[in-house]
Design a protein around this motif. Structure first.
Motif, PDB file in Angstrom:
ATOM      1  N   THR A  48       0.832  -1.196   0.000  1.00  0.00           N
ATOM      2  CA  THR A  48       0.000   0.000   0.000  1.00  0.00           C
ATOM      3  C   THR A  48       0.872   1.253   0.000  1.00  0.00           C
ATOM      4  N   PRO A  49       0.581   2.259  -0.838  1.00  0.00           N
ATOM      5  CA  PRO A  49       1.357   3.499  -0.823  1.00  0.00           C
ATOM      6  C   PRO A  49       1.125   4.283   0.463  1.00  0.00           C
ATOM      7  N   PRO A  50       2.081   5.139   0.845  1.00  0.00           N
ATOM      8  CA  PRO A  50       1.990   5.847   2.124  1.00  0.00           C
ATOM      9  C   PRO A  50       0.722   6.677   2.300  1.00  0.00           C
ATOM     10  N   ASP A  51       0.230   7.321   1.235  1.00  0.00           N
ATOM     11  CA  ASP A  51      -0.949   8.159   1.417  1.00  0.00           C
ATOM     12  C   ASP A  51      -2.168   7.336   1.821  1.00  0.00           C
ATOM     13  N   VAL A  52      -2.259   6.104   1.324  1.00  0.00           N
ATOM     14  CA  VAL A  52      -3.361   5.221   1.708  1.00  0.00           C
ATOM     15  C   VAL A  52      -3.112   4.632   3.098  1.00  0.00           C
ATOM     16  N   ALA A  53      -1.862   4.284   3.389  1.00  0.00           N
ATOM     17  CA  ALA A  53      -1.528   3.700   4.688  1.00  0.00           C
ATOM     18  C   ALA A  53      -1.777   4.689   5.832  1.00  0.00           C
ATOM     19  N   THR A  54      -1.521   5.974   5.593  1.00  0.00           N
ATOM     20  CA  THR A  54      -1.779   6.962   6.647  1.00  0.00           C
ATOM     21  C   THR A  54      -3.276   7.131   6.878  1.00  0.00           C
ATOM     22  N   GLU A  55      -4.068   7.086   5.814  1.00  0.00           N
ATOM     23  CA  GLU A  55      -5.518   7.155   5.980  1.00  0.00           C
ATOM     24  C   GLU A  55      -6.027   5.925   6.728  1.00  0.00           C
ATOM     25  N   ARG A  56      -5.379   4.800   6.493  1.00  0.00           N
ATOM     26  CA  ARG A  56      -5.760   3.566   7.185  1.00  0.00           C
ATOM     27  C   ARG A  56      -5.561   3.717   8.692  1.00  0.00           C
ATOM     28  N   LEU A  57      -4.465   4.362   9.087  1.00  0.00           N
ATOM     29  CA  LEU A  57      -4.236   4.583  10.512  1.00  0.00           C
ATOM     30  C   LEU A  57      -5.293   5.538  11.079  1.00  0.00           C
ATOM     31  N   THR A  58      -5.610   6.591  10.328  1.00  0.00           N
ATOM     32  CA  THR A  58      -6.672   7.503  10.759  1.00  0.00           C
ATOM     33  C   THR A  58      -7.964   6.738  11.009  1.00  0.00           C
ATOM     34  N   ASP A  59      -8.311   5.837  10.106  1.00  0.00           N
ATOM     35  CA  ASP A  59      -9.545   5.072  10.235  1.00  0.00           C
ATOM     36  C   ASP A  59      -9.539   4.183  11.481  1.00  0.00           C
ATOM     37  N   LEU A  60      -8.380   3.634  11.822  1.00  0.00           N
ATOM     38  CA  LEU A  60      -8.285   2.824  13.033  1.00  0.00           C
ATOM     39  C   LEU A  60      -8.595   3.656  14.275  1.00  0.00           C
ATOM     40  N   VAL A  61      -8.082   4.883  14.292  1.00  0.00           N
ATOM     41  CA  VAL A  61      -8.333   5.756  15.437  1.00  0.00           C
ATOM     42  C   VAL A  61      -9.803   6.158  15.492  1.00  0.00           C
ATOM     43  N   ILE A  62     -10.385   6.448  14.346  1.00  0.00           N
ATOM     44  CA  ILE A  62     -11.804   6.796  14.297  1.00  0.00           C
ATOM     45  C   ILE A  62     -12.646   5.639  14.854  1.00  0.00           C
ATOM     46  N   THR A  63     -12.284   4.416  14.515  1.00  0.00           N
ATOM     47  CA  THR A  63     -13.001   3.257  15.031  1.00  0.00           C
ATOM     48  C   THR A  63     -12.948   3.203  16.556  1.00  0.00           C
ATOM     49  N   CYS A  64     -11.792   3.549  17.115  1.00  0.00           N
ATOM     50  CA  CYS A  64     -11.649   3.557  18.572  1.00  0.00           C
ATOM     51  C   CYS A  64     -12.536   4.621  19.226  1.00  0.00           C
ATOM     52  N   LEU A  65     -12.777   5.704  18.519  1.00  0.00           N
ATOM     53  CA  LEU A  65     -13.620   6.776  19.048  1.00  0.00           C
ATOM     54  C   LEU A  65     -15.093   6.385  19.107  1.00  0.00           C
ATOM     55  N   GLU A  66     -15.506   5.498  18.233  1.00  0.00           N
ATOM     56  CA  GLU A  66     -16.910   5.096  18.130  1.00  0.00           C
ATOM     57  C   GLU A  66     -17.826   6.316  18.044  1.00  0.00           C
ATOM     58  N   PRO A  67     -17.596   7.203  17.073  1.00  0.00           N
ATOM     59  CA  PRO A  67     -18.370   8.449  17.000  1.00  0.00           C
ATOM     60  C   PRO A  67     -19.853   8.209  16.747  1.00  0.00           C
ATOM     61  N   LYS A  68     -20.674   8.986  17.456  1.00  0.00           N
ATOM     62  CA  LYS A  68     -22.123   8.907  17.312  1.00  0.00           C
ATOM     63  C   LYS A  68     -22.642  10.203  16.681  1.00  0.00           C
ATOM     64  N   PRO A  69     -23.731  10.111  15.913  1.00  0.00           N
ATOM     65  CA  PRO A  69     -24.288  11.305  15.275  1.00  0.00           C
ATOM     66  C   PRO A  69     -24.542  12.431  16.275  1.00  0.00           C
ATOM     67  N   GLY A  70     -24.120  13.631  15.876  1.00  0.00           N
ATOM     68  CA  GLY A  70     -24.364  14.803  16.693  1.00  0.00           C
ATOM     69  C   GLY A  70     -23.332  15.070  17.767  1.00  0.00           C
ATOM     70  N   GLN A  71     -22.387  14.161  17.974  1.00  0.00           N
ATOM     71  CA  GLN A  71     -21.388  14.378  19.018  1.00  0.00           C
ATOM     72  C   GLN A  71     -20.443  15.516  18.662  1.00  0.00           C
ATOM     73  N   ARG A  72     -19.910  16.142  19.704  1.00  0.00           N
ATOM     74  CA  ARG A  72     -18.904  17.199  19.559  1.00  0.00           C
ATOM     75  C   ARG A  72     -17.571  16.620  20.034  1.00  0.00           C
ATOM     76  N   LEU A  73     -16.619  16.498  19.114  1.00  0.00           N
ATOM     77  CA  LEU A  73     -15.377  15.806  19.390  1.00  0.00           C
ATOM     78  C   LEU A  73     -14.187  16.757  19.321  1.00  0.00           C
ATOM     79  N   LEU A  74     -13.201  16.501  20.166  1.00  0.00           N
ATOM     80  CA  LEU A  74     -12.015  17.348  20.261  1.00  0.00           C
ATOM     81  C   LEU A  74     -10.825  16.649  19.627  1.00  0.00           C
TER      82      LEU A  74
END
Length: 281
Positions: A48-74
């Motif tokens: 995987t090229p770096p630009d895709v691999a970095t987005e993949r890491l972002t997605d892993l962190v987003i999964t950990c956040l478990e964001p819900k509709p309407g939430q205000r996140l820092l």
């Protein structure tokens, strides 16, 4: 064991504002698809090229956040807003990002506007150790490769705890020390800290203990050291490919030191990298 360095924000702001002896951040970000954090590769066969691999890491962190509709996140240490933009495009939430770099604030605001997300994104020039927000004003927070820049991580965790509502989620990616430091390992850590504005690195146990002291219960720790270390090699190769562009006004020594430190990161066993998920009690 915790490695601690200087107690100011100036070196971090200088690095990201691009005003240091090696104006690196902007050049590397363009190579990394707008991100300036590590990439995630599944295994040694993953090309995987770096630009895709970095987005993949972002997605892993987003999964950990478990964001819900309407939430205000820092977003603590939001950079130029690329991870926040990815979160906003995939979840109906609001994001407030803070960074010590005024240049990053301008770029993050422009990115959100260009993406049509300005109505749900706000970026501010602020010190994470003294957040300009009321108590219990966020539903979750993340710190994607920003905690190691903080002159006082305990103070940042105290502030994060203060501004989060009870049962809010916190996701952190950070370097840790995997094994006790020998003389050679200590020298590499010192060079990394001096080169990249890193103020502290600790063991995972110390990290978890510090989170607990500030009312966070750690729910999961994922060691992804082997998945991200390739970034150091690719990053060093990328810097070498534009070395002549980075060298200016007699700073060749600093440029070469940065390239070497980056490559050492990928080949030093004492370095580790984790994703920590926690909940505010």
């Amino acid at each position: 064991m915790t490695i601690e360095t200087s107690d100011g924000n100036n070196d971090v702001a200088t690095f990201y504002n691009g005003t240091g002896t090696v104006p690196l951040a902007g050049k590397l970000r363009s190579m990394w698809g707008g991100n300036l954090h590590l990439g995630y590769w599944h295994d040694t066969d993953d090309d995987t090229p770096p630009d895709v691999a970095t987005e993949r890491l972002t997605d892993l962190v987003i999964t950990c956040l478990e964001p819900k509709p309407g939430q205000r996140l820092l977003d603590i240490g939001c950079g130029v807003g690329k991870p926040a933009t990815r979160l906003l495009t995939t979840h109906p939430v609001q994001v407030v990002g803070i960074t010590i770099s005024e240049a990053q604030v301008d770029q993050a605001r422009a990115r959100a506007a260009d993406s049509g997300l300005a109505d749900r994104a706000r970026f501010e020039h602020a010190d994470a150790m003294l957040m300009p927000f009321p108590d219990a004003s966020f539903d979750g927070a993340w710190a994607l490769e920003s905690m190691f820049h903080m002159p006082d991580r305990a103070q940042v965790l105290a502030e994060t705890s203060r501004v989060l509502r009870g049962q809010s989620r916190l996701a952190i990616t950070d370097f840790v020390l995997r094994t006790p430091l020998g003389t050679a390992g200590k020298a590499v850590v010192d060079r990394m800290c001096a080169t990249f504005g890193i103020h502290s690195i600790s063991t995972l146990d110390e990290y978890v203990e510090q989170l607990g002291a500030h009312d966070f219960a750690v729910t999961n720790v994922r060691d992804i050291s082997d998945n991200v270390l390739r970034t150091g090699i690719l990053l060093a190769d990328a810097m070498e490919s534009v070395r002549e562009q980075l060298v200016a006004n007699g700073n060749a020594t600093e440029v070469d030191a940065m390239i070497n430190a980056t490559r050492e990161f990928a080949t030093t066993a004492e370095f580790g990298y984790v994703i920590i998920s926690a909940v505010r009690n």
